[in-house]
Design a protein around this motif. Structure first.
Motif, PDB file in Angstrom:
ATOM      1  N   THR A   1       0.827  -1.203   0.000  1.00 38.39           N
ATOM      2  CA  THR A   1       0.000   0.000   0.000  1.00 38.39           C
ATOM      3  C   THR A   1       0.865   1.259   0.000  1.00 38.39           C
ATOM      4  OG1 THR A   1      -1.768  -1.157   1.194  1.00 38.39           O
ATOM      5  CG2 THR A   1      -1.805   1.254   1.247  1.00 38.39           C
ATOM      6  N   VAL A   2       1.926   1.249   0.805  1.00 40.08           N
ATOM      7  CA  VAL A   2       2.834   2.402   0.866  1.00 40.08           C
ATOM      8  C   VAL A   2       3.544   2.589  -0.478  1.00 40.08           C
ATOM      9  CG1 VAL A   2       4.905   3.330   1.963  1.00 40.08           C
ATOM     10  CG2 VAL A   2       3.177   2.167   3.346  1.00 40.08           C
ATOM     11  N   VAL A   3       4.059   1.493  -1.038  1.00 35.40           N
ATOM     12  CA  VAL A   3       4.766   1.576  -2.325  1.00 35.40           C
ATOM     13  C   VAL A   3       3.834   2.079  -3.422  1.00 35.40           C
ATOM     14  CG1 VAL A   3       5.917   0.230  -4.125  1.00 35.40           C
ATOM     15  CG2 VAL A   3       6.417  -0.218  -1.718  1.00 35.40           C
ATOM     16  N   PHE A   4       2.613   1.546  -3.455  1.00 35.61           N
ATOM     17  CA  PHE A   4       1.649   1.961  -4.478  1.00 35.61           C
ATOM     18  C   PHE A   4       1.333   3.451  -4.349  1.00 35.61           C
ATOM     19  CE2 PHE A   4      -2.715   2.715  -5.906  1.00 35.61           C
ATOM     20  CZ  PHE A   4      -2.683   2.165  -7.184  1.00 35.61           C
ATOM     21  N   TRP A   5       1.133   3.910  -3.130  1.00 34.49           N
ATOM     22  CA  TRP A   5       0.801   5.327  -2.903  1.00 34.49           C
ATOM     23  C   TRP A   5       1.935   6.232  -3.361  1.00 34.49           C
ATOM     24  CZ3 TRP A   5       2.861   9.113   0.430  1.00 34.49           C
ATOM     25  CH2 TRP A   5       2.091  10.279   0.527  1.00 34.49           C
ATOM     26  N   LEU A   6       3.173   5.866  -3.014  1.00 33.26           N
ATOM     27  CA  LEU A   6       4.329   6.682  -3.394  1.00 33.26           C
ATOM     28  C   LEU A   6       4.508   6.733  -4.909  1.00 33.26           C
ATOM     29  CD1 LEU A   6       6.931   5.576  -0.687  1.00 33.26           C
ATOM     30  CD2 LEU A   6       5.742   7.775  -0.831  1.00 33.26           C
ATOM     31  N   CYS A   7       4.372   5.568  -5.563  1.00 35.56           N
ATOM     32  CA  CYS A   7       4.596   5.516  -7.005  1.00 35.56           C
ATOM     33  C   CYS A   7       3.493   6.224  -7.778  1.00 35.56           C
ATOM     34  CB  CYS A   7       4.720   4.063  -7.466  1.00 35.56           C
ATOM     35  SG  CYS A   7       6.227   3.245  -6.911  1.00 35.56           S
ATOM     36  N   THR A   8       2.249   6.014  -7.394  1.00 33.85           N
ATOM     37  CA  THR A   8       1.145   6.650  -8.119  1.00 33.85           C
ATOM     38  C   THR A   8       1.107   8.150  -7.855  1.00 33.85           C
ATOM     39  OG1 THR A   8      -0.334   6.027  -6.281  1.00 33.85           O
ATOM     40  CG2 THR A   8      -0.290   4.593  -8.217  1.00 33.85           C
ATOM     41  N   ARG A   9       1.519   8.557  -6.633  1.00 34.83           N
ATOM     42  CA  ARG A   9       1.569   9.993  -6.336  1.00 34.83           C
ATOM     43  C   ARG A   9       2.633  10.667  -7.184  1.00 34.83           C
ATOM     44  NH1 ARG A   9       3.380  12.833  -0.624  1.00 34.83           N
ATOM     45  NH2 ARG A   9       2.726  14.945  -1.130  1.00 34.83           N
ATOM     46  N   LYS A  10       3.788  10.018  -7.327  1.00 31.90           N
ATOM     47  CA  LYS A  10       4.860  10.569  -8.145  1.00 31.90           C
ATOM     48  C   LYS A  10       4.441  10.665  -9.601  1.00 31.90           C
ATOM     49  CE  LYS A  10       9.706   9.858  -9.397  1.00 31.90           C
ATOM     50  NZ  LYS A  10      10.904   8.990  -9.226  1.00 31.90           N
ATOM     51  N   ARG A  11       3.734   9.616 -10.063  1.00 31.73           N
ATOM     52  CA  ARG A  11       3.284   9.626 -11.451  1.00 31.73           C
ATOM     53  C   ARG A  11       2.253  10.733 -11.682  1.00 31.73           C
ATOM     54  NH1 ARG A  11       0.281   4.660 -14.732  1.00 31.73           N
ATOM     55  NH2 ARG A  11       0.371   5.633 -16.769  1.00 31.73           N
ATOM     56  N   ALA A  12       1.333  10.896 -10.716  1.00 29.89           N
ATOM     57  CA  ALA A  12       0.318  11.936 -10.846  1.00 29.89           C
ATOM     58  C   ALA A  12       0.945  13.326 -10.870  1.00 29.89           C
ATOM     59  CB  ALA A  12      -0.691  11.826  -9.713  1.00 29.89           C
ATOM     60  N   SER A  13       1.978  13.528 -10.043  1.00 28.43           N
ATOM     61  CA  SER A  13       2.669  14.815 -10.029  1.00 28.43           C
ATOM     62  C   SER A  13       3.349  15.076 -11.361  1.00 28.43           C
ATOM     63  CB  SER A  13       3.708  14.840  -8.900  1.00 28.43           C
ATOM     64  OG  SER A  13       3.082  14.683  -7.645  1.00 28.43           O
ATOM     65  N   GLY A  14       3.944  14.031 -11.939  1.00 23.50           N
ATOM     66  CA  GLY A  14       4.595  14.163 -13.226  1.00 23.50           C
ATOM     67  C   GLY A  14       3.603  14.487 -14.321  1.00 23.50           C
ATOM     68  N   ASP A  15       2.419  13.854 -14.290  1.00 25.30           N
ATOM     69  CA  ASP A  15       1.386  14.129 -15.292  1.00 25.30           C
ATOM     70  C   ASP A  15       0.908  15.588 -15.186  1.00 25.30           C
ATOM     71  OD1 ASP A  15       1.604  11.557 -16.159  1.00 25.30           O
ATOM     72  OD2 ASP A  15      -0.140  10.818 -15.042  1.00 25.30           O
ATOM     73  N   GLN A  16       0.789  16.104 -13.950  1.00 15.88           N
ATOM     74  CA  GLN A  16       0.346  17.498 -13.770  1.00 15.88           C
ATOM     75  C   GLN A  16       1.367  18.487 -14.329  1.00 15.88           C
ATOM     76  OE1 GLN A  16      -0.508  17.990  -9.625  1.00 15.88           O
ATOM     77  NE2 GLN A  16      -2.382  16.778  -9.687  1.00 15.88           N
ATOM     78  N   ARG A  17       2.641  18.185 -14.110  1.00 13.55           N
ATOM     79  CA  ARG A  17       3.686  19.071 -14.640  1.00 13.55           C
ATOM     80  C   ARG A  17       3.702  19.040 -16.168  1.00 13.55           C
ATOM     81  NH1 ARG A  17       6.735  16.932 -10.260  1.00 13.55           N
ATOM     82  NH2 ARG A  17       7.700  15.428 -11.660  1.00 13.55           N
ATOM     83  N   THR A  18       3.407  17.888 -16.741  1.00 11.66           N
ATOM     84  CA  THR A  18       3.411  17.752 -18.188  1.00 11.66           C
ATOM     85  C   THR A  18       2.286  18.551 -18.831  1.00 11.66           C
ATOM     86  OG1 THR A  18       4.369  15.543 -18.012  1.00 11.66           O
ATOM     87  CG2 THR A  18       3.324  16.103 -20.096  1.00 11.66           C
ATOM     88  N   THR A  19       1.111  18.541 -18.172  1.00 10.05           N
ATOM     89  CA  THR A  19      -0.056  19.207 -18.737  1.00 10.05           C
ATOM     90  C   THR A  19      -0.075  20.699 -18.457  1.00 10.05           C
ATOM     91  OG1 THR A  19      -1.326  18.641 -16.762  1.00 10.05           O
ATOM     92  CG2 THR A  19      -1.462  17.145 -18.646  1.00 10.05           C
ATOM     93  N   SER A  20       0.716  21.128 -17.444  1.00 13.78           N
ATOM     94  CA  SER A  20       0.700  22.551 -17.073  1.00 13.78           C
ATOM     95  C   SER A  20       1.614  23.396 -17.966  1.00 13.78           C
ATOM     96  CB  SER A  20       1.105  22.711 -15.618  1.00 13.78           C
ATOM     97  OG  SER A  20       2.413  22.209 -15.414  1.00 13.78           O
TER      98      SER A  20
END
Length: 437
Positions: A418-437
């Motif tokens: 659960t911790v690993v999934f949260w960290l990885c998906t949070r990092k991916r979501a942050s990267g997607d936001q930077r890409t679209t901004s």
């Protein structure tokens, strides 16, 4: 990167024979060379019937997963099924549980293969020579698989021949000695003891899902995998039952033996028979480990492909077309567990965790059936969802006989996941936001 584009980097070099070989090596490994003695100790002449019951249970599970496999042709197997049905979090946990189970099995096999080699090289019994042999064996298996799926499969094919011949010879030579009357008239085992014994014996039956994981490297995966899977599991269940019939008939006193089949072969054929069986055990356990190291890294590859693990695990070597990073990590993780733990602990961890993933995969099938259209010549089940329902209830019933320690270990794996999934998906979501901004 989408699943389709990521999987396109892999070569589809596995055919129908390869599927059956992967399934067979995934199942026939260390378990059948260690567990007949435990079955004799717990159930005596009733032990062959326990193998029959385990065979029926695992066949219902195999049929269910074969039906699920007929809908997909990308790498991941159980990860793909549960992700489609329940979302990425459940899919990730399924993959992580299977992965930990497989690494534990690799480590258990490495311990047992060195133990079977002790009569040949007594210095391997303990200490630094034993640890060096364990690390060396896992290193060789890792290197073979890192060279690509063709190299890994070539090694698996060769080992398969040497692992099957001693077992088949044991059956042929031992069948005339079977005490049919004692087996048929054996005293029944109580429900509680039966469930606990079956839970231990299931370690010898699990592993067939290996052939599902490598779907992205299998030709005509939707057709080839289901048929080869079911046929192989049925044949293995029959073979195991015959082996136990011979073992309990020739060695009803072998309940505490560490190498029961080698002792049975010695009583049937003499010292030469024991040596041949010991060599067969080495090849058999080796084949199982090679198959684990072929398929387990594909789990982390699939999770990285889906963004649930760091992209490092999804890197594919341009020359070998193999997920080298995932393979090397799997080998290193296996070494740590193999040196630090013993066979029984590792086998128990592998079995309980795997049964839980089977239950998740079975539960995903009704949703897959509702949401994906069927195709012509697709693998079907008689009675529609009747067999999956039976498989689900039997699997949960067996899990209920697990120890508290097993539940604690499984819970720890899920919490870490659960911790690993949260960290990885949070990092991916942050990267997607930077890409679209």
């Amino acid at each position: 990167m989408t699943p389709a584009s990521s999987d396109s980097l892999l070569r589809r070099d596995i055919g129908k024979v390869g599927v059956a070989t992967i399934a067979m090596n995934g199942v026939i490994g260390s378990g059948i060379f260690a567990l007949p003695a435990i079955a004799i100790m717990k159930a005596g002449y009733f032990s062959p019937w326990i193998f029959v019951l385990c065979g029926i249970l695992i066949l219902t599970v195999a049929l269910t997963l074969a039906r699920a496999a007929s809908f997909f042709d990308i790498t991941g197997g159980p990860i793909v099924y549960t992700t489609h049905a329940f979302g990425r979090f459940v899919g990730f946990q399924t993959g992580l549980l299977i992965y930990v189970s497989r690494v534990a099995a690799i480590a258990a096999s490495a311990n047992l293969i060195v133990s079977y080699a002790v009569p040949i090289l007594p210095s391997l019994e303990s200490g630094i020579p034993r640890q060096a042999a364990i690390v060396g064996y896992i290193s060789i298996a890792t290197i073979l698989n890192a060279k690509g799926v063709r190299s890994g499969m070539a090694a698996v094919y060769v080992i398969s021949v040497f692992k099957l011949l001693p077992l088949l010879l044991l059956i042929v030579i031992g069948l005339p000695s079977v005490q049919w009357g004692l087996v048929v008239g054996a005293d029944l085992v109580g429900p509680g003891a039966l469930g606990q014994t079956m839970l231990v014996m299931m370690y010898a039956f699990i592993g067939f899902e290996f052939s599902l994981i490598a779907a992205g490297e299998t030709r005509d995966a939707r057709t080839a995998i289901p048929k080869a899977l079911v046929g192989t599991v049925a044949a293995i269940a029959l073979c195991y039952t015959l082996i136990q019939l011979v073992a309990v008939s020739v060695g009803p006193d072998l309940g505490t033996s560490e190498a029961p089949l080698a002792e049975v072969a010695r009583r049937l054929v003499g010292p030469f028979g024991a040596l041949v069986l010991a060599l067969g055990a080495v090849f058999s356990i080796g084949g199982g480990s090679l198959t684990s190291l072929l398929t387990a890294p594909r789990l982390t590859f699939a999770l990285a492909r889906d963004g649930s693990l760091p992209a490092w695990f999804g890197v594919v070597n341009e020359r070998t077309h193999a997920p080298v990073n995932a393979i090397v990590f799997c080998g290193a993780f296996s070494m740590v567990l193999a040196v630090g733990q013993q066979f029984v602990w590792l086998a128990t961890l592998s079995t309980v965790v795997r049964l839980l993933t089977y239950a998740l995969c079975i539960a995903s099938l009704p949703i897959i059936e509702r949401t994906i259209a069927t195709e012509e010549r697709q693998f079907t089940l008689p009675g529609k969802l009747t067999i999956p329902a039976i498989a689900f209830m039997l699997t949960l019933g067996l899990i209920a006989h697990s120890t508290a320690d097993a539940f604690v270990i499984t819970g720890g794996v899920i919490a870490l996941g659960t911790v690993v999934f949260w960290l990885c998906t949070r990092k991916r979501a942050s990267g997607d936001q930077r890409t679209t901004s």
